[in-house]
Design an enzyme around this catalytic site. Structure first.
Site, mmCIF file in Angstrom:
data_model
loop_
_atom_site.group_PDB
_atom_site.id
_atom_site.type_symbol
_atom_site.label_atom_id
_atom_site.label_comp_id
_atom_site.label_asym_id
_atom_site.label_seq_id
_atom_site.Cartn_x
_atom_site.Cartn_y
_atom_site.Cartn_z
ATOM 1 N N SER A 100 50.233 16.955 16.343
ATOM 2 C CA SER A 100 49.850 15.389 16.343
ATOM 3 C C SER A 100 49.993 14.961 17.872
ATOM 4 C CB SER A 100 50.681 14.435 15.487
ATOM 5 O OG SER A 100 50.305 13.115 15.450
ATOM 6 N N ASP A 241 43.911 15.656 6.462
ATOM 7 C CA ASP A 241 44.395 14.544 7.640
ATOM 8 C C ASP A 241 43.958 13.436 7.583
ATOM 9 O OD1 ASP A 241 45.647 13.609 9.878
ATOM 10 O OD2 ASP A 241 45.425 15.541 11.107
ATOM 11 N N HIS A 269 48.604 15.356 7.382
ATOM 12 C CA HIS A 269 49.281 15.171 8.581
ATOM 13 C C HIS A 269 50.792 15.397 8.312
ATOM 14 C CE1 HIS A 269 48.407 13.764 12.697
ATOM 15 N NE2 HIS A 269 49.640 13.134 12.688
#
Length: 292
Positions: A100, A241, A269
């Site tokens: 991320s 995600d 995620h």
């Protein structure tokens, strides 16, 4: 082994090392507002069987300094912290794995300090590049037209975080992870509750910070440098995600010269138990650890 690193004036970062001291270093870089404890123990252990694994707390997370209110910083400063950790631990070159925001920081290090890297693995992140995405049919899509963050997640992020006690904060974090994890794998409530409790215990309180969301994002693009990359790079595609959905990983793999792409089925995620083994296999295959 735990150690604090002085990254900048008034900034101390908590670090932890695991694995053989003479193994090739591998630095884990977590996402926004996420402590290094956010890397699940089974994944850290699997990597540490082959590497000297380092994880650390960003500024305003975990046991590191929480300075933003009195000493605001830029996202670029968090990328400088990556190099500060390597310097502080006496590491000349390392494999890095970023997720991320950590994947963005990894790209900045990849672009600015390629001489410090053995390889880079980029997970659930977007390209720091203005290069359009080229679809399989040859058409192109401008970066600002790529899919955005899922509305359910944006709505969740817009809610004010109120203090209703530790148990309520743990439950809030579990529900946050439920949305982050996507909808392709069964959600493991117990593992994420245990993780939230471990992060709070590690930090020593359950206060939350919005520092990384408020830090200046200017100067992050690395279009030309990524296009000229020579460091072995791996992009991990998480098909579920909700933050950077496909084709973001495909776009990233196009922008980073020489990058390879691997998909972890069902991954979103977040890092539930079901994705840890294939993720470790992908990382270790990329670093060459399984070939040595």
């Amino acid at each position: 082994m735990q150690q604090f690193i002085d990254a900048a004036p008034g900034i101390r970062l908590w670090t932890e090392q695991r694995g053989a001291a003479d193994a090739e270093p591998l630095l884990l870089i977590m996402g926004a507002q996420a402590s290094g404890i956010g890397w699940p123990e089974p994944l850290v252990d699997a990597l540490a069987a082959h590497h000297r694994v380092i994880r650390y707390d960003h500024r305003d997370t975990g046991r590191s300094t929480w300075p933003f209110e009195e000493q605001p910083y830029r996202i670029a400063d968090l990328a400088d912290d990556v190099i500060a950790v390597l310097d502080g631990l006496g590491i000349d070159r390392a494999h890095i794995v970023g997720m991320s925001l950590g994947g963005m920081l990894a790209q900045m290090v990849l672009a600015d300090h390629p001489d410090r890297l053995l390889s880079a693995t980029l997970i659930s992140t977007n390209a720091l590049s203005s290069t359009p995405y080229t679809r399989p049919d040859g058409g192109t899509v401008p970066v600002d037209e790529l899919p955005g963050i899922a509305p359910e997640l944006l709505e969740l992020w817009a809610r004010p975080v109120e203090d209703h006690g530790r148990a309520a904060e743990v439950q809030r974090q579990v529900e946050h992870c439920r949305v982050l994890a996507g909808d392709q794998l069964p959600f493991d409530t117990d593992s994420f509750r245990t993780l939230a409790q471990r992060v709070i215990d590690h930090t020593g309180h359950y206060r939350t910070s919005t520092a990384h969301g408020r830090a200046a994002h200017d100067g992050m693009l690395r279009t030309d440098q990524l296009a000229e990359n020579e460091v072995p790079a791996l992009v991990v595609c998480a098909p579920a995600d909700p933050v950077f959905p496909p084709p973001h990983p495909q776009h990233l793999a196009q922008c980073v010269r020489g990058a390879s792409l691997v998909e972890i089925p069902g991954m979103g995620h977040a890092l539930p138990p079901a994705v840890l083994k294939p993720l470790a296999t992908a990382i270790l295959g990329h670093t060459g650890a399984t070939k040595r």
